[in-house]
Design an enzyme around this catalytic site. Sequence first.
Site, PDB file in Angstrom:
ATOM      1  N   THR A  91       0.835  -1.205   0.000  1.00 45.20           N
ATOM      2  CA  THR A  91       0.000   0.000   0.000  1.00 45.20           C
ATOM      3  C   THR A  91       0.865   1.249   0.000  1.00 45.20           C
ATOM      4  O   THR A  91       0.647   2.173  -0.805  1.00 45.20           O
ATOM      5  CB  THR A  91      -0.906   0.013   1.244  1.00 45.20           C
TER       6      THR A  91
ATOM      7  N   TYR B 174     -12.782  -4.534  -3.565  1.00 42.40           N
ATOM      8  CA  TYR B 174     -13.940  -4.333  -4.439  1.00 42.40           C
ATOM      9  C   TYR B 174     -14.791  -5.595  -4.585  1.00 42.40           C
ATOM     10  O   TYR B 174     -16.008  -5.542  -4.427  1.00 42.40           O
ATOM     11  CB  TYR B 174     -13.540  -3.808  -5.832  1.00 42.40           C
TER      12      TYR B 174
ATOM     13  N   TYR C 258      -2.770 -10.081   4.636  1.00 42.91           N
ATOM     14  CA  TYR C 258      -2.860  -8.647   4.929  1.00 42.91           C
ATOM     15  C   TYR C 258      -4.321  -8.280   5.056  1.00 42.91           C
ATOM     16  O   TYR C 258      -5.073  -8.321   4.077  1.00 42.91           O
ATOM     17  CB  TYR C 258      -2.179  -7.859   3.803  1.00 42.91           C
TER      18      TYR C 258
ATOM     19  N   ARG D  27      -9.734  -0.387   3.703  1.00 40.88           N
ATOM     20  CA  ARG D  27      -9.377  -0.144   2.309  1.00 40.88           C
ATOM     21  C   ARG D  27     -10.058  -1.103   1.346  1.00 40.88           C
ATOM     22  O   ARG D  27     -10.379  -0.724   0.220  1.00 40.88           O
ATOM     23  CB  ARG D  27      -7.854  -0.270   2.118  1.00 40.88           C
TER      24      ARG D  27
ATOM     25  N   LYS E  52      -0.529  -9.654   8.702  1.00 44.11           N
ATOM     26  CA  LYS E  52      -0.442  -8.227   8.983  1.00 44.11           C
ATOM     27  C   LYS E  52      -1.866  -7.766   9.297  1.00 44.11           C
ATOM     28  O   LYS E  52      -2.718  -7.710   8.416  1.00 44.11           O
ATOM     29  CB  LYS E  52       0.122  -7.442   7.791  1.00 44.11           C
TER      30      LYS E  52
ATOM     31  N   ILE F 117       4.676  -4.182  10.493  1.00 47.96           N
ATOM     32  CA  ILE F 117       4.947  -3.757   9.117  1.00 47.96           C
ATOM     33  C   ILE F 117       4.560  -2.295   9.078  1.00 47.96           C
ATOM     34  O   ILE F 117       3.384  -1.944   9.174  1.00 47.96           O
ATOM     35  CB  ILE F 117       4.196  -4.614   8.101  1.00 47.96           C
TER      36      ILE F 117
END
Length: 295
Positions: A47, A110, A136, A141, A164, A206
């Site tokens: 990201t 999405y 992750y 997001r 993460k 991270i």
Amino acid sequence: MKNTIFTGAATAIITPMTEGGVDYENFGRMIDWQIAEGIDAIVVAGTTGEGSTLTDDEHRETIRFAVERAAKRVPIIAGTGSNDTDYAVDLTKYAKEVGADAALVVTPYYNKATQKGLIKMYETIAEAGQLPIILYNVPSRTGVALEPKTVAALADNPLIVGLKEANGDISKAVEVMALAGDKIDLYSGNDDQIVPFLSIGGKGVISVLSNVLPAETSRMCKLFFEGNVKAAAAEQFRLLALTKALFSEVNPIPVKAAMHAMGYCEDIIRMPLTNMEDDHKEVLIAEMKKAGVKI
């Protein structure tokens, strides 16, 4: 017991850019500096590295370049996630081919897969790529969250080695550790929760913060692991204002402005993201100076 990819702080490194593309000269400088400062691992094209707006050629080249530049001095973790599973498989295979140590694979944005779909996707990527996978989870997001029971199910796969966790909910992280803490390594995905995550058995972070303060972020983890919890917490508190400034606009807008101020890149970020607002940047620069960042 699965192999641990890293313990401590991994920098989710920015991708420096010019108007013409990726700035590999400064990318190399940054990698060398991060390693010299004692960072424990580097995540490329995640990201913070604007992986979602890199071209396919850039995405692959940043991974290859970082692996070669690091030259096994620290682990390189390649951001290979996508909402297209076939593309994620191809990227993960490529990362394996060029020598990355692991892949960081985000949940599919999405599409909003079911938990069953997430399990199938991650197992497909792991088996096809034959590279250790760090899950992750960042639902703010992607619009989809990995549930603790799903993480526990995935942890049975020998190639799925870490998580993460960036959902901001420490209770969910506790549940993950209760269900699968002996089978998967937990990393904080939020710089304001490093010490709390370590306290429940996390292996590290991270980090975005470590772009500007790699030594200090790594040291925070080391202090905790050495048993000096009070000093680790004090460092967490000391860097809180800077951490907040680094997230005063959506990541990686502020950290790219910060790295520009430090002389490591041009302040170029790809649309739909735009450069940092001046009032936010003033606060960021002030907090960087307070925290001892050399500008």
